[in-house]
Every structure is written in structure tokens, then in C-alpha cells.
Design a protein around this motif. Sequence first.
Motif, mmCIF file in Angstrom:
data_model
loop_
_atom_site.group_PDB
_atom_site.id
_atom_site.type_symbol
_atom_site.label_atom_id
_atom_site.label_comp_id
_atom_site.label_asym_id
_atom_site.label_seq_id
_atom_site.Cartn_x
_atom_site.Cartn_y
_atom_site.Cartn_z
ATOM 1 N N CYS A 188 -2.270 2.336 -14.852
ATOM 2 C CA CYS A 188 -1.209 1.488 -14.066
ATOM 3 C C CYS A 188 0.469 1.773 -14.312
ATOM 4 C CB CYS A 188 -1.491 0.376 -14.957
ATOM 5 S SG CYS A 188 -2.698 -0.677 -14.806
ATOM 6 N N GLN A 242 -4.591 -3.521 -3.542
ATOM 7 C CA GLN A 242 -5.660 -2.446 -3.021
ATOM 8 C C GLN A 242 -6.749 -2.036 -3.623
ATOM 9 O OE1 GLN A 242 -4.377 0.716 -0.926
ATOM 10 N NE2 GLN A 242 -6.057 1.145 0.034
ATOM 11 N N GLU A 243 -5.989 -1.098 -5.152
ATOM 12 C CA GLU A 243 -7.050 -0.192 -5.807
ATOM 13 C C GLU A 243 -7.637 -1.013 -6.850
ATOM 14 O OE1 GLU A 243 -4.285 2.319 -8.762
ATOM 15 O OE2 GLU A 243 -3.847 3.058 -6.628
ATOM 16 N N THR A 290 0.399 -2.430 -11.439
ATOM 17 C CA THR A 290 -1.324 -2.034 -10.280
ATOM 18 C C THR A 290 -1.122 -2.004 -9.445
ATOM 19 O OG1 THR A 290 -2.933 -1.810 -11.286
ATOM 20 C CG2 THR A 290 -2.150 -3.639 -11.845
ATOM 21 N N LYS A 291 -1.831 -1.413 -8.707
ATOM 22 C CA LYS A 291 -2.152 -1.842 -7.068
ATOM 23 C C LYS A 291 -2.822 -2.642 -6.696
ATOM 24 C CE LYS A 291 0.432 2.178 -4.849
ATOM 25 N NZ LYS A 291 -0.170 3.489 -3.471
ATOM 26 N N LYS A 344 -7.716 0.574 -17.261
ATOM 27 C CA LYS A 344 -6.922 0.945 -15.883
ATOM 28 C C LYS A 344 -5.718 2.345 -15.714
ATOM 29 C CE LYS A 344 -6.182 0.159 -10.523
ATOM 30 N NZ LYS A 344 -4.735 0.992 -10.950
ATOM 31 N N SER A 387 -10.667 -2.226 -4.722
ATOM 32 C CA SER A 387 -11.954 -1.181 -4.231
ATOM 33 C C SER A 387 -12.482 -1.112 -5.806
ATOM 34 C CB SER A 387 -11.132 -0.198 -4.206
ATOM 35 O OG SER A 387 -10.310 0.348 -4.567
ATOM 36 N N LEU A 388 -11.728 -1.608 -6.807
ATOM 37 C CA LEU A 388 -12.600 -0.863 -8.455
ATOM 38 C C LEU A 388 -13.918 -2.130 -8.595
ATOM 39 C CD1 LEU A 388 -10.182 0.425 -10.174
ATOM 40 C CD2 LEU A 388 -12.617 1.488 -9.516
ATOM 41 N N GLU A 421 0.910 -1.390 0.292
ATOM 42 C CA GLU A 421 0.238 -0.046 -0.400
ATOM 43 C C GLU A 421 0.677 1.621 0.166
ATOM 44 O OE1 GLU A 421 -2.944 -0.261 2.978
ATOM 45 O OE2 GLU A 421 -3.622 -1.500 2.644
#
Length: 149
Positions: free
Chosen positions: A63, A77-78, A74-75, A61, A81-82, A26
Motif C-alpha cells: 500500500c 481495483q487491486e 490502497t487501490k 498488501k 481483483s485479489l 484507476e
Amino acid sequence: MPRNSSNKSKGVKPRKRHKFFLNPYEDSAFTKCPKCETKTKIRKIPLVIHIDPHQLFLLNKQCRYCPNCDLIITKKQEIESLLAISFSQSHPEFIGNEYLVMGTLDRQDWQAGNKGTLAPEKIIEQMYIFKDVWNFEVIPAGWYPANEK
């Protein structure tokens, strides 16, 4: 003999493009490539994500991208959440399911898939799977003895 419509039976090799790193950290954005240490660029990339059970999700996305290594970062966490936001109203049963970022699409195929004019079988045929999936370990900044680097 039953017909098998898989690419392997036709002798067609899967299309491959890019290397991929799903960043689980994160607090690390990887503004520099973890492999070659050049600055990464920001690119919008159409990703194909498989969600258990039997659900494809197309995500255009932003990235991190290293052109030298051909690496997409790419994260995690992202993405999660998406996915949660996207499925919260229509399919809440998919939230928290296992998923796999399978590859990328050309932009016109992503647009057709998003409009619903490209069937899931065609998306799989048009998709570029990743050449390789990389993992990196973040080492905290600080002073280290020469023999521990």
C-alpha cells in the motif's frame, strides 16, 4: 442476565491505528499524499477485510503510506481483483459481494491467521480498526482561475 462477550461490555476500547483511503481512481496512484503533499512510501500492510456474509479475509498488501499523516492508501481495483483471484476456486459465491476493509493486524497475528492458528474471534480482538476513513476527489491537472482553486 445473559453474558455479553463484546468489548463494550468489558469496558475495553477498540484498538485504533492509521487513517485509511480506499482509492477508487484507476489512473491516480497517489505518489504524493493528498493531504500534506509529501511523497508516499510503499509498505506491506496486513489488512483485515470483511466480506458479506460473515467471511474474514487477511491480505498482506503493498500500500501507499504517508508517515506524516499516518495514512494508508490502497487501490480499490487491486483489492477487488485479489479477492476475485483468491475466491475463484474455493468460494466463487463470494466474488462480487460487498466488502469492508476493517483495519490492520500486527505481522505475527497476520501470520498466525494465515496459518489457521488464530480463530476469527481472536483476529477481531487483535485487529486495529482505522482511526478514520478519508475520501479525496481528484481534480484534473490544468489551469484554473484563482477563485476556483
